[in-house]
Design a protein around this motif. Sequence first.
Motif, mmCIF file in Angstrom:
data_model
loop_
_atom_site.group_PDB
_atom_site.id
_atom_site.type_symbol
_atom_site.label_atom_id
_atom_site.label_comp_id
_atom_site.label_asym_id
_atom_site.label_seq_id
_atom_site.Cartn_x
_atom_site.Cartn_y
_atom_site.Cartn_z
ATOM 1 N N VAL A 90 0.835 -1.205 0.000
ATOM 2 C CA VAL A 90 0.000 0.000 0.000
ATOM 3 C C VAL A 90 0.867 1.252 0.000
ATOM 4 N N TRP A 91 2.064 1.190 0.601
ATOM 5 C CA TRP A 91 2.965 2.348 0.550
ATOM 6 C C TRP A 91 3.410 2.610 -0.894
ATOM 7 N N ILE A 92 3.773 1.549 -1.612
ATOM 8 C CA ILE A 92 4.173 1.705 -3.012
ATOM 9 C C ILE A 92 3.005 2.254 -3.836
ATOM 10 N N LEU A 93 1.798 1.703 -3.611
ATOM 11 C CA LEU A 93 0.618 2.193 -4.327
ATOM 12 C C LEU A 93 0.332 3.653 -3.991
ATOM 13 N N GLN A 146 14.819 2.039 2.727
ATOM 14 C CA GLN A 146 14.236 0.748 2.338
ATOM 15 C C GLN A 146 13.253 0.838 1.172
ATOM 16 N N ILE A 147 12.231 1.667 1.284
ATOM 17 C CA ILE A 147 11.270 1.808 0.182
ATOM 18 C C ILE A 147 11.137 3.291 -0.145
ATOM 19 N N TRP A 148 11.623 3.682 -1.303
ATOM 20 C CA TRP A 148 11.581 5.084 -1.707
ATOM 21 C C TRP A 148 10.142 5.597 -1.732
ATOM 22 N N PRO A 149 9.912 6.835 -1.270
ATOM 23 C CA PRO A 149 10.844 7.858 -0.791
ATOM 24 C C PRO A 149 10.898 7.968 0.723
ATOM 25 N N PHE A 150 10.833 6.832 1.428
ATOM 26 C CA PHE A 150 10.789 6.849 2.886
ATOM 27 C C PHE A 150 12.065 7.441 3.483
ATOM 28 N N HIS A 151 13.156 7.486 2.711
ATOM 29 C CA HIS A 151 14.408 8.015 3.247
ATOM 30 C C HIS A 151 14.286 9.478 3.676
ATOM 31 N N TYR A 152 13.334 10.205 3.098
ATOM 32 C CA TYR A 152 13.130 11.593 3.526
ATOM 33 C C TYR A 152 12.629 11.650 4.971
ATOM 34 N N LEU A 153 11.808 10.681 5.356
ATOM 35 C CA LEU A 153 11.331 10.611 6.740
ATOM 36 C C LEU A 153 12.442 10.152 7.672
ATOM 37 N N VAL A 154 13.261 9.205 7.209
ATOM 38 C CA VAL A 154 14.393 8.740 8.013
ATOM 39 C C VAL A 154 15.336 9.903 8.319
ATOM 40 N N ARG A 155 15.537 10.763 7.328
ATOM 41 C CA ARG A 155 16.473 11.883 7.482
ATOM 42 C C ARG A 155 16.023 12.861 8.561
ATOM 43 N N ILE A 156 14.739 12.907 8.855
ATOM 44 C CA ILE A 156 14.239 13.765 9.929
ATOM 45 C C ILE A 156 14.761 13.283 11.274
ATOM 46 N N ASP A 157 14.900 11.959 11.428
ATOM 47 C CA ASP A 157 15.296 11.367 12.710
ATOM 48 C C ASP A 157 16.800 11.147 12.828
ATOM 49 N N GLN A 158 17.478 10.937 11.714
ATOM 50 C CA GLN A 158 18.889 10.570 11.735
ATOM 51 C C GLN A 158 19.726 11.597 10.963
ATOM 52 N N PRO A 159 20.990 11.807 11.387
ATOM 53 C CA PRO A 159 21.828 12.787 10.686
ATOM 54 C C PRO A 159 22.286 12.326 9.308
ATOM 55 N N VAL A 160 22.274 11.007 9.083
ATOM 56 C CA VAL A 160 22.761 10.428 7.826
ATOM 57 C C VAL A 160 21.859 9.250 7.475
ATOM 58 N N VAL A 161 21.615 9.041 6.188
ATOM 59 C CA VAL A 161 20.820 7.895 5.746
ATOM 60 C C VAL A 161 21.713 6.759 5.275
ATOM 61 N N GLN A 162 22.822 7.081 4.606
ATOM 62 C CA GLN A 162 23.736 6.038 4.154
ATOM 63 C C GLN A 162 25.057 6.662 3.701
ATOM 64 N N PHE A 216 10.242 -5.679 0.842
ATOM 65 C CA PHE A 216 10.509 -4.905 -0.366
ATOM 66 C C PHE A 216 11.685 -3.967 -0.113
ATOM 67 N N ARG A 217 12.500 -3.777 -1.150
ATOM 68 C CA ARG A 217 13.519 -2.720 -1.151
ATOM 69 C C ARG A 217 13.426 -2.015 -2.499
ATOM 70 N N VAL A 218 13.080 -0.742 -2.461
ATOM 71 C CA VAL A 218 12.897 0.031 -3.692
ATOM 72 C C VAL A 218 13.850 1.222 -3.677
ATOM 73 N N PHE A 219 14.815 1.215 -4.591
ATOM 74 C CA PHE A 219 15.830 2.267 -4.707
ATOM 75 C C PHE A 219 16.644 2.417 -3.417
ATOM 76 N N ALA A 220 16.780 1.348 -2.658
ATOM 77 C CA ALA A 220 17.598 1.353 -1.441
ATOM 78 C C ALA A 220 18.177 -0.056 -1.269
ATOM 79 N N PRO A 221 19.125 -0.442 -2.129
ATOM 80 C CA PRO A 221 19.619 -1.820 -2.125
ATOM 81 C C PRO A 221 20.327 -2.202 -0.828
ATOM 82 N N SER A 222 20.166 -3.453 -0.448
ATOM 83 C CA SER A 222 20.861 -3.975 0.726
ATOM 84 C C SER A 222 22.346 -4.108 0.413
#
Length: 397
Positions: free
Chosen positions: A95-98, A339-355, A379-385
């Motif tokens: 549902v996040w991807i949708l 992990q699933i784009w564009p969730f990294h924008y939310l991660v960046r609010i909490d953490q100083p670095v994403v990767q 799922f991993r979308v645009f955030a490879p392990s």
Amino acid sequence: MATTEAVPGPAAVRRRSLLRPLAFTATLAVVLGLLFGVPWWSLVMAGNDWPVGVRVAGTVVFAVALVVFPVSMFLGHGRRVDWAARTGDTILGAVWILFVWAIAGDLLRLALLAGGVDDPVRSRVAAGFTAVVALGLGLWGYREAMRVPRVRRVEVRIPRLGAGLDGLKIVQLTDTHYGPIDRIAWSKGVTEVVNSLGADIVAHTGDIADGTVGQRTGQAAPLGDVRAGLARVYVTGNHEYFGEAQGWLDHMQQLGWEPLHNRHIVVERGGDRLVVAGVDDRTAAGTGLEGHRADHALALEGADRELPVLLLAHQPKQIDAAVEYDIDLQISGHTHGGQIWPFHYLVRIDQPVVQGLTRHGARTQLYTSRGTGFWGPPFRVFAPSEITEITLRAAER
């Protein structure tokens, strides 16, 4: 003149205790309404003018998913029922991807409107775009999540590193998240890749599993076969504290790893030495477990302060303390790269670095892995392990 603060009375306290769950429920209802409602409207309703049967069937699918999702998440992650966790996690990812690509489809609909394309063609083109892209990314993202990670190679120059340690190879695993999907074969594959790299140090920087040792013993077993020339070291992540952190520390020790529970070891090669230290996750202190907290002073107690220091700390957010203690390199995970784009924008609010590799202060560097496994949605979308191979380099002569 002295003043006194008013102390809330019993009635005010009761009102607050009632408002908190109501506010939480209302917020949850809005989030779920948007998460499921936006793709439902874009795909099923809008101006698509689908036959009645299609609209009814589509509405039923979204309604059932909306009801099943919170129930399965509660059973799966609250009561640790694996089949429910698999169901809820998959619905969440899908549902996040949708949701994301329904918004993109709506932007396409606006562009078509500006171009003079009328409904139902306009809305059907937008719905088709959303469905095809979301399905394609979902299938690809599932494959990316379930595959054995690629090796990501990074060189880090440490000015204080002795010449004998130049070229020291560290292989980092993190966020393996052994969980409700049985990934024993995947775990064996990860171990095979790690062993092929000929590491001096293998480090696991936390979130080893979702669940107890008893639940995930089989998936974690291949870690006992990991080989390293000098040391295998491990620290806890926040997810260990949802289960049994001390149990995982003890189990990793039984598998032959060095749990760096606010402690350090010293490794030596070519006559030069490196301090390898570890601290508990930053959430540990709030769990009430005796002796569990991120304690850099204890971790470095007795260490020669002239030696370079490699620090294992699960969250990038722990970098401030690393700078304070003149750490040379901190390695972390936790973010999954979004992990699933564009969730990294939310991660960046909490953490100083994403990767990736970043510098903090005059001496300290931080490497943040995108993670070896995945949490929750498969799922991993645009955030490879990744399995990370970090090569340390001494100062240039």
